[in-house]
Design a protein around this motif. Structure first.
Motif, PDB file in Angstrom:
ATOM      1  N   GLN A 132       0.818  -1.223   0.000  1.00 45.77           N
ATOM      2  CA  GLN A 132       0.000   0.000   0.000  1.00 45.77           C
ATOM      3  C   GLN A 132       0.847   1.267   0.000  1.00 45.77           C
ATOM      4  N   HIS A 133       2.170   1.110   0.107  1.00 48.24           N
ATOM      5  CA  HIS A 133       3.060   2.273   0.190  1.00 48.24           C
ATOM      6  C   HIS A 133       4.026   2.364  -0.995  1.00 48.24           C
ATOM      7  N   MET A 134       3.843   1.519  -2.004  1.00 49.15           N
ATOM      8  CA  MET A 134       4.764   1.471  -3.131  1.00 49.15           C
ATOM      9  C   MET A 134       4.722   2.733  -4.000  1.00 49.15           C
ATOM     10  N   ALA A 135       3.663   3.501  -3.935  1.00 44.68           N
ATOM     11  CA  ALA A 135       3.602   4.741  -4.703  1.00 44.68           C
ATOM     12  C   ALA A 135       4.587   5.774  -4.162  1.00 44.68           C
ATOM     13  N   LYS A 136       4.894   5.686  -2.871  1.00 49.43           N
ATOM     14  CA  LYS A 136       5.806   6.678  -2.285  1.00 49.43           C
ATOM     15  C   LYS A 136       7.202   6.152  -1.997  1.00 49.43           C
ATOM     16  N   ALA A 137       7.403   4.833  -2.090  1.00 47.38           N
ATOM     17  CA  ALA A 137       8.720   4.283  -1.771  1.00 47.38           C
ATOM     18  C   ALA A 137       8.991   3.002  -2.556  1.00 47.38           C
ATOM     19  N   THR A 138      10.264   2.774  -2.826  1.00 52.57           N
ATOM     20  CA  THR A 138      10.712   1.570  -3.524  1.00 52.57           C
ATOM     21  C   THR A 138      11.531   0.726  -2.560  1.00 52.57           C
ATOM     22  N   PRO A 139      11.171  -0.551  -2.391  1.00 56.24           N
ATOM     23  CA  PRO A 139      11.954  -1.415  -1.498  1.00 56.24           C
ATOM     24  C   PRO A 139      13.245  -1.869  -2.173  1.00 56.24           C
ATOM     25  N   LEU A 140      14.336  -1.844  -1.414  1.00 55.51           N
ATOM     26  CA  LEU A 140      15.646  -2.278  -1.902  1.00 55.51           C
ATOM     27  C   LEU A 140      16.359  -3.052  -0.799  1.00 55.51           C
ATOM     28  N   VAL A 141      17.118  -4.064  -1.199  1.00 52.85           N
ATOM     29  CA  VAL A 141      17.951  -4.769  -0.227  1.00 52.85           C
ATOM     30  C   VAL A 141      19.146  -3.882   0.108  1.00 52.85           C
ATOM     31  N   ALA A 142      19.387  -3.675   1.391  1.00 50.33           N
ATOM     32  CA  ALA A 142      20.549  -2.910   1.837  1.00 50.33           C
ATOM     33  C   ALA A 142      21.741  -3.837   2.065  1.00 50.33           C
ATOM     34  N   ARG A 143      21.477  -5.015   2.624  1.00 50.72           N
ATOM     35  CA  ARG A 143      22.533  -5.998   2.870  1.00 50.72           C
ATOM     36  C   ARG A 143      21.872  -7.321   3.276  1.00 50.72           C
ATOM     37  N   ALA A 144      22.662  -8.381   3.224  1.00 50.93           N
ATOM     38  CA  ALA A 144      22.156  -9.696   3.604  1.00 50.93           C
ATOM     39  C   ALA A 144      23.295 -10.532   4.169  1.00 50.93           C
ATOM     40  N   GLU A 145      22.936 -11.402   5.091  1.00 49.32           N
ATOM     41  CA  GLU A 145      23.904 -12.318   5.677  1.00 49.32           C
ATOM     42  C   GLU A 145      23.252 -13.687   5.774  1.00 49.32           C
ATOM     43  N   ILE A 146      24.008 -14.704   5.403  1.00 49.98           N
ATOM     44  CA  ILE A 146      23.478 -16.065   5.452  1.00 49.98           C
ATOM     45  C   ILE A 146      24.460 -16.973   6.176  1.00 49.98           C
ATOM     46  N   ALA A 147      23.915 -17.905   6.936  1.00 43.42           N
ATOM     47  CA  ALA A 147      24.720 -18.927   7.613  1.00 43.42           C
ATOM     48  C   ALA A 147      24.213 -20.282   7.135  1.00 43.42           C
ATOM     49  N   TYR A 148      25.080 -21.012   6.457  1.00 42.56           N
ATOM     50  CA  TYR A 148      24.743 -22.353   5.981  1.00 42.56           C
ATOM     51  C   TYR A 148      24.998 -23.330   7.121  1.00 42.56           C
ATOM     52  N   LYS A 149      23.959 -24.061   7.529  1.00 40.86           N
ATOM     53  CA  LYS A 149      24.034 -24.916   8.719  1.00 40.86           C
ATOM     54  C   LYS A 149      24.223 -26.399   8.404  1.00 40.86           C
ATOM     55  N   LYS A 150      23.616 -26.853   7.312  1.00 38.16           N
ATOM     56  CA  LYS A 150      23.595 -28.280   6.999  1.00 38.16           C
ATOM     57  C   LYS A 150      23.334 -28.422   5.504  1.00 38.16           C
ATOM     58  N   VAL A 151      23.897 -29.458   4.904  1.00 34.47           N
ATOM     59  CA  VAL A 151      23.634 -29.705   3.485  1.00 34.47           C
ATOM     60  C   VAL A 151      22.145 -29.995   3.317  1.00 34.47           C
ATOM     61  N   ALA A 152      21.544 -29.288   2.410  1.00 37.09           N
ATOM     62  CA  ALA A 152      20.118 -29.488   2.131  1.00 37.09           C
ATOM     63  C   ALA A 152      19.969 -30.569   1.071  1.00 37.09           C
TER      64      ALA A 152
END
Length: 150
Positions: free
Chosen positions: A74-94
């Motif tokens: 409902q707020h996309m007309a006034k703002a655009t979502p962007l990824v600022a950063r991400a961190e992932i931890a791999y725990k086990k083979v999937a």
């Protein structure tokens, strides 16, 4: 009456073509939680027989984006979502089908209130990735921002 989030899967598949190419399935979508699935396909596998790290990361990031779209549509007309950063931890083979559950880490109202002051809010989306047996194979935090449209 609850809000209808049925538009999210189609919007993600149109706006992020990789989601369709990878065959991502949108299993559950609410305003603060999304569950997606990645099929077990040989062309996605790495050298140990599970989904390549890039596929795992992509699934988690896609889940996070879907919850952001659902929460802030409902707020996309006034703002655009962007990824600022991400961190992932791999725990086990999937192995087998992979699922990602993304949960919004801040209340929507707080983020929108910050946006309304003219500042660029940041907020986390916490993602848990699990295999077909429900075992956690990776955890990630994707930090999003809403860039004010000018």
């Amino acid at each position: 009456m609850s809000q209808d989030y049925s538009f999210v899967a189609d919007a993600m598949k149109q706006g992020v073509p990789w989601a369709s190419t990878a065959g991502i399935e949108f299993i559950e979508v609410t305003g603060d939680r999304v569950v997606v699935g990645l099929p077990d396909r040989a062309e996605f596998h790495n050298h140990v027989g599970g989904p390549h790290a890039a596929m795992t990361f992509g699934l988690g990031e896609t889940a996070s984006g879907a919850v952001v779209l659902a929460a802030f549509s409902q707020h996309m007309a006034k703002a655009t979502p962007l990824v600022a950063r991400a961190e992932i931890a791999y725990k086990k083979v999937a192995t087998g089908v992979l699922r990602a559950e993304a949960v919004l880490g801040r209340p929507v109202a707080d983020v929108v209130a910050e946006l309304d002051t003219g500042t660029r809010p940041e907020f986390p989306v916490n993602v848990t990735l699990t295999n077909a047996e429900g075992v956690t194979t990776a955890e990630m935090v994707v930090t999003w921002t809403l860039r004010i449209n000018r």
